[in-house]
Motif scaffolding. Structure first.
Motif, mmCIF file in Angstrom:
data_model
loop_
_atom_site.group_PDB
_atom_site.id
_atom_site.type_symbol
_atom_site.label_atom_id
_atom_site.label_comp_id
_atom_site.label_asym_id
_atom_site.label_seq_id
_atom_site.Cartn_x
_atom_site.Cartn_y
_atom_site.Cartn_z
ATOM 1 N N PRO A 1 4.082 18.913 17.511
ATOM 2 C CA PRO A 1 3.133 18.354 18.472
ATOM 3 C C PRO A 1 2.758 16.904 18.160
ATOM 4 O O PRO A 1 2.468 16.128 19.064
ATOM 5 N N GLN A 2 2.802 16.533 16.880
ATOM 6 C CA GLN A 2 2.325 15.202 16.475
ATOM 7 C C GLN A 2 3.432 14.147 16.405
ATOM 8 O O GLN A 2 3.156 12.952 16.428
ATOM 9 N N TYR A 3 4.685 14.537 16.280
ATOM 10 C CA TYR A 3 5.817 13.608 16.179
ATOM 11 C C TYR A 3 7.108 14.418 16.219
ATOM 12 O O TYR A 3 7.089 15.653 16.112
ATOM 13 N N ALA A 4 8.212 13.719 16.375
ATOM 14 C CA ALA A 4 9.528 14.354 16.334
ATOM 15 C C ALA A 4 10.350 13.666 15.255
ATOM 16 O O ALA A 4 10.168 12.478 14.981
ATOM 17 N N LEU A 5 11.266 14.417 14.639
ATOM 18 C CA LEU A 5 12.085 13.810 13.591
ATOM 19 C C LEU A 5 13.450 14.461 13.500
ATOM 20 O O LEU A 5 13.651 15.602 13.920
ATOM 21 N N SER A 6 14.377 13.702 12.941
ATOM 22 C CA SER A 6 15.692 14.215 12.576
ATOM 23 C C SER A 6 15.724 14.303 11.057
ATOM 24 O O SER A 6 15.574 13.291 10.368
ATOM 25 N N TYR A 7 15.937 15.519 10.536
ATOM 26 C CA TYR A 7 15.899 15.732 9.087
ATOM 27 C C TYR A 7 17.309 15.821 8.523
ATOM 28 O O TYR A 7 18.202 16.410 9.134
ATOM 29 N N HIS A 8 17.487 15.229 7.345
ATOM 30 C CA HIS A 8 18.772 15.266 6.641
ATOM 31 C C HIS A 8 18.595 16.123 5.400
ATOM 32 O O HIS A 8 18.024 15.683 4.402
ATOM 33 N N ARG A 9 19.056 17.365 5.472
ATOM 34 C CA ARG A 9 18.838 18.310 4.369
ATOM 35 C C ARG A 9 19.380 17.776 3.043
ATOM 36 O O ARG A 9 18.745 17.925 1.986
ATOM 37 N N ASP A 10 20.549 17.145 3.068
ATOM 38 C CA ASP A 10 21.197 16.736 1.828
ATOM 39 C C ASP A 10 20.549 15.506 1.200
ATOM 40 O O ASP A 10 20.730 15.258 0.006
ATOM 41 N N ARG A 11 19.814 14.724 1.995
ATOM 42 C CA ARG A 11 19.069 13.577 1.466
ATOM 43 C C ARG A 11 17.616 13.938 1.157
ATOM 44 O O ARG A 11 16.927 13.203 0.439
ATOM 45 N N GLY A 12 17.120 15.037 1.731
ATOM 46 C CA GLY A 12 15.748 15.468 1.486
ATOM 47 C C GLY A 12 14.715 14.597 2.163
ATOM 48 O O GLY A 12 13.523 14.642 1.809
ATOM 49 N N ILE A 13 15.135 13.810 3.154
ATOM 50 C CA ILE A 13 14.237 12.935 3.906
ATOM 51 C C ILE A 13 14.703 12.899 5.362
ATOM 52 O O ILE A 13 15.805 13.345 5.681
ATOM 53 N N ALA A 14 13.878 12.334 6.212
ATOM 54 C CA ALA A 14 14.230 12.210 7.623
ATOM 55 C C ALA A 14 15.190 11.043 7.842
ATOM 56 O O ALA A 14 15.131 10.025 7.144
ATOM 57 N N ASN A 15 16.069 11.197 8.822
ATOM 58 C CA ASN A 15 16.869 10.065 9.300
ATOM 59 C C ASN A 15 15.967 9.107 10.075
ATOM 60 O O ASN A 15 16.082 7.897 9.959
ATOM 61 N N TRP A 16 15.082 9.702 10.882
ATOM 62 C CA TRP A 16 14.123 8.943 11.673
ATOM 63 C C TRP A 16 12.959 9.838 12.061
ATOM 64 O O TRP A 16 13.094 11.061 12.107
ATOM 65 N N VAL A 17 11.827 9.216 12.329
ATOM 66 C CA VAL A 17 10.662 9.886 12.906
ATOM 67 C C VAL A 17 10.223 9.059 14.103
ATOM 68 O O VAL A 17 10.186 7.823 14.037
#
Length: 281
Positions: free
Chosen positions: A58-74
């Motif tokens: 509800p507060q934001y959308a993101l693309s997560y990269h499991r192998d990097r442990g961080i988001a590609n973008w938010v």
């Protein structure tokens, strides 16, 4: 009996109409707003795509990269409806919405690393309710960020982005990182948490400022102000975010993303090639 039943229900009907009117005057922000200008990587909520997994909150959308442990973008929408008096929750924690079996980055994963748990969607952009603010402390919304970058350079741009709300504007922001290896207070590092979290080399952000209105992607024009920055993830960087202004095209070339893809193509061609020269405060 019919007359009696109508009398009985009229106050209830009036109350319902009054509640509906109140809700209409102060609508809750729609989660879909966060992707109104496009889905930069075509992310989907498919566990079979672990390097581009969509989390639409509800507060934001993101693309997560499991192998990097961080988001590609938010990506998130910022308007006055998202701002209020809720305090900073500081409840950093793992994100329970990640697929079963995926490693969950913990609040302690950055401890003693020399890097901040750097928000992508900032805490101060979500102060309407405690729940909204709390959502910004999920670790999927964090990246290992050099403290000077997080606390000064990026913080300054975050404050500046919020300043547009007071003059009748709304703002769309997309932020992320790329590359591998940054320099925090303990020196250079490529990963944290036994290799589970990648330290990015660069941190980028795109800010689109629009007058408040509807059908936002269609209202972006060739004269719309778009701020794009690309900063080194290095504790020795300048605290002036204006130093790192670049083009959306350059960020796309570095990341492989398609930013602002919902904006008309002819408009994209103009605004994505332009370096912002506006004020910085």
């Amino acid at each position: 009996m019919l007359q009696f039943r109508l009398r009985l229900h009229f106050p209830v009907l009036a109350c319902c109409l009054l509640l509906a009117a109140c809700k209409k005057e102060n609508p809750a922000p729609a989660p879909s707003d966060h992707l109104a200008l496009g889905n930069p990587s075509g992310a989907t909520a498919d566990p079979a795509q672990p390097t581009n997994y969509l989390l639409a909150k509800p507060q934001y959308a993101l693309s997560y990269h499991r192998d990097r442990g961080i988001a590609n973008w938010v990506s998130w929408h910022l308007s006055t409806e998202w701002r209020g008096s809720a305090g900073r929750q500081d409840n950093f924690r793992a994100d329970p919405e990640l697929p079963t079996g995926w490693y969950q980055v913990q609040a302690s994963s950055y401890t003693n690393s020399g890097f901040d748990r750097g928000h992508l969607c900032p805490s101060a952009d979500r102060t309407n309710t405690e729940a909204d603010n709390s959502a910004t402390f999920l670790m999927t919304n964090m990246m290992p960020q050099a403290p000077r970058n997080n606390q000064q350079t990026w913080a300054s741009l975050e404050d500046y982005s919020r300043s547009f709300l007071a003059s009748g504007n709304e703002v769309y922001v997309i932020a992320g990182s790329y590359g591998r290896g940054g320099t925090g207070t303990n020196g250079y590092a490529t990963t944290l948490d036994q290799g589970r979290v990648t330290v990015p080399a660069r941190c980028w952000k795109v800010v689109v400022i629009l007058p408040v209105g509807t059908n936002d992607a269609a209202r972006v024009s060739s004269s719309t102000r778009v701020i794009a920055i690309d900063t080194p993830n290095d504790n020795g960087l300048s605290t002036s975010w204006g130093t790192y202004r670049t083009t959306v095209d350059a960020i796309e070339a570095a990341t492989g993303l398609d930013l602002l893809s919902a904006v008309p193509a002819a408009v994209q061609q103009v605004i994505e090639a332009r370096v912002d020269t506006g004020p910085t405060s």
